[in-house]
Design a protein around this motif. Structure first.
Motif, PDB file in Angstrom:
ATOM      1  N   LEU A 161      38.755  43.517  47.160  1.00 23.62           N
ATOM      2  CA  LEU A 161      38.219  44.770  47.656  1.00 23.62           C
ATOM      3  C   LEU A 161      37.179  45.326  46.688  1.00 23.62           C
ATOM      4  O   LEU A 161      37.276  45.106  45.483  1.00 23.62           O
ATOM      5  CB  LEU A 161      39.338  45.809  47.803  1.00 23.62           C
ATOM      6  CG  LEU A 161      40.562  45.402  48.620  1.00 23.62           C
ATOM      7  CD1 LEU A 161      41.685  46.413  48.425  1.00 23.62           C
ATOM      8  CD2 LEU A 161      40.204  45.278  50.080  1.00 23.62           C
ATOM      9  N   LYS A 163      35.548  49.185  45.946  1.00 29.12           N
ATOM     10  CA  LYS A 163      35.654  50.603  46.305  1.00 29.12           C
ATOM     11  C   LYS A 163      34.311  51.120  46.802  1.00 29.12           C
ATOM     12  O   LYS A 163      33.279  50.939  46.157  1.00 29.12           O
ATOM     13  CB  LYS A 163      36.136  51.424  45.115  1.00 29.12           C
ATOM     14  CG  LYS A 163      36.356  52.891  45.456  1.00 29.12           C
ATOM     15  CD  LYS A 163      36.901  53.665  44.288  1.00 29.12           C
ATOM     16  CE  LYS A 163      35.754  53.920  43.353  1.00 29.12           C
ATOM     17  NZ  LYS A 163      35.973  54.890  42.323  1.00 29.12           N
ATOM     18  N   TYR A 177      37.692  51.137  50.872  1.00 27.68           N
ATOM     19  CA  TYR A 177      37.332  49.848  50.276  1.00 27.68           C
ATOM     20  C   TYR A 177      36.612  48.977  51.298  1.00 27.68           C
ATOM     21  O   TYR A 177      36.953  48.981  52.481  1.00 27.68           O
ATOM     22  CB  TYR A 177      38.580  49.069  49.853  1.00 27.68           C
ATOM     23  CG  TYR A 177      39.390  49.719  48.769  1.00 27.68           C
ATOM     24  CD1 TYR A 177      39.033  49.570  47.431  1.00 27.68           C
ATOM     25  CD2 TYR A 177      40.536  50.442  49.074  1.00 27.68           C
ATOM     26  CE1 TYR A 177      39.802  50.140  46.426  1.00 27.68           C
ATOM     27  CE2 TYR A 177      41.312  51.018  48.080  1.00 27.68           C
ATOM     28  CZ  TYR A 177      40.937  50.866  46.754  1.00 27.68           C
ATOM     29  OH  TYR A 177      41.695  51.432  45.773  1.00 27.68           O
TER      30      TYR A 177
END
Length: 185
Positions: A161, A163, A177
């Motif tokens: 992921l 952010k 994400y």
């Protein structure tokens, strides 16, 4: 082009409901914000599971008061005998042939807007099928100690992921994400 995002509110210790299957305590400190209004405006369809759909108790109430007044696709093997109330914006379609079908139908109905996916078990199916573009997690200020964990049953899946943004209110934090890559272990 529409994106598919999976959004959930969970306790600090990672539960989406308590030991009795209730999730109302997670929303006691919820505060509307302008980002929520933008998200509502950008969402063109909803996908959820039967448990999330039935959680309100009165499925007819979606047409009257649900924050997302868009086409709704409910994953279930047992559609109700009585079809729930609809209106000119919110329609309800029961899907019994899997998450891929529900997402495809929702993308068509969304007409270029985003597709929101809600519900712990449906979210797990979405992640396993590699159909999500973004993950939105809201952390409620409560420790539940027991219940349904959001990321159970993903033992053989690794998801990377990045952010995108963080939204803070007085009581909670919401993190968005972008899903970069999924690997099966």
């Amino acid at each position: 082009m529409s994106k598919v995002y999976f959004g959930m509110t969970l306790s600090v210790d990672g539960f989406v409901n308590d030991r009795n299957g209730h999730f109302d305590r997670l929303f006691e400190t919820f505060e509307p914000n302008e980002e929520l209004a933008e998200m509502l405006n950008n969402t063109g369809a909803i996908v959820m599971g039967r448990n999330s759909f039935n959680a309100s108790g009165d499925t007819d109430s979606y047409a009257d008061s649900y924050k997302f007044q868009v086409p709704m696709f409910v994953l279930t093997n047992n559609p109700p005998k009585k079809h729930p109330k609809e209106n000119d914006k919110l329609t309800v379609t029961f899907v019994n042939d899997g998450i891929e079908s529900a997402i495809n139908q929702a993308k068509i109905a969304a007409k270029g807007k985003d597709v929101a996916v809600m519900g712990g078990q449906v979210g797990q199916q979405l992640l396993k099928a590699n159909l999500a573009d973004e993950l939105q997690i809201t952390i409620a200020p409560i420790l539940l100690g027991n219940g349904l964990r959001l990321f159970e049953h993903l033992e053989n899946l690794e998801i990377n992921l990045v952010k995108l943004r963080t939204i803070e209110t007085k009581q909670q934090v919401e993190i968005w994400y972008k899903i970069i890559r999924q690997n099966t272990l």
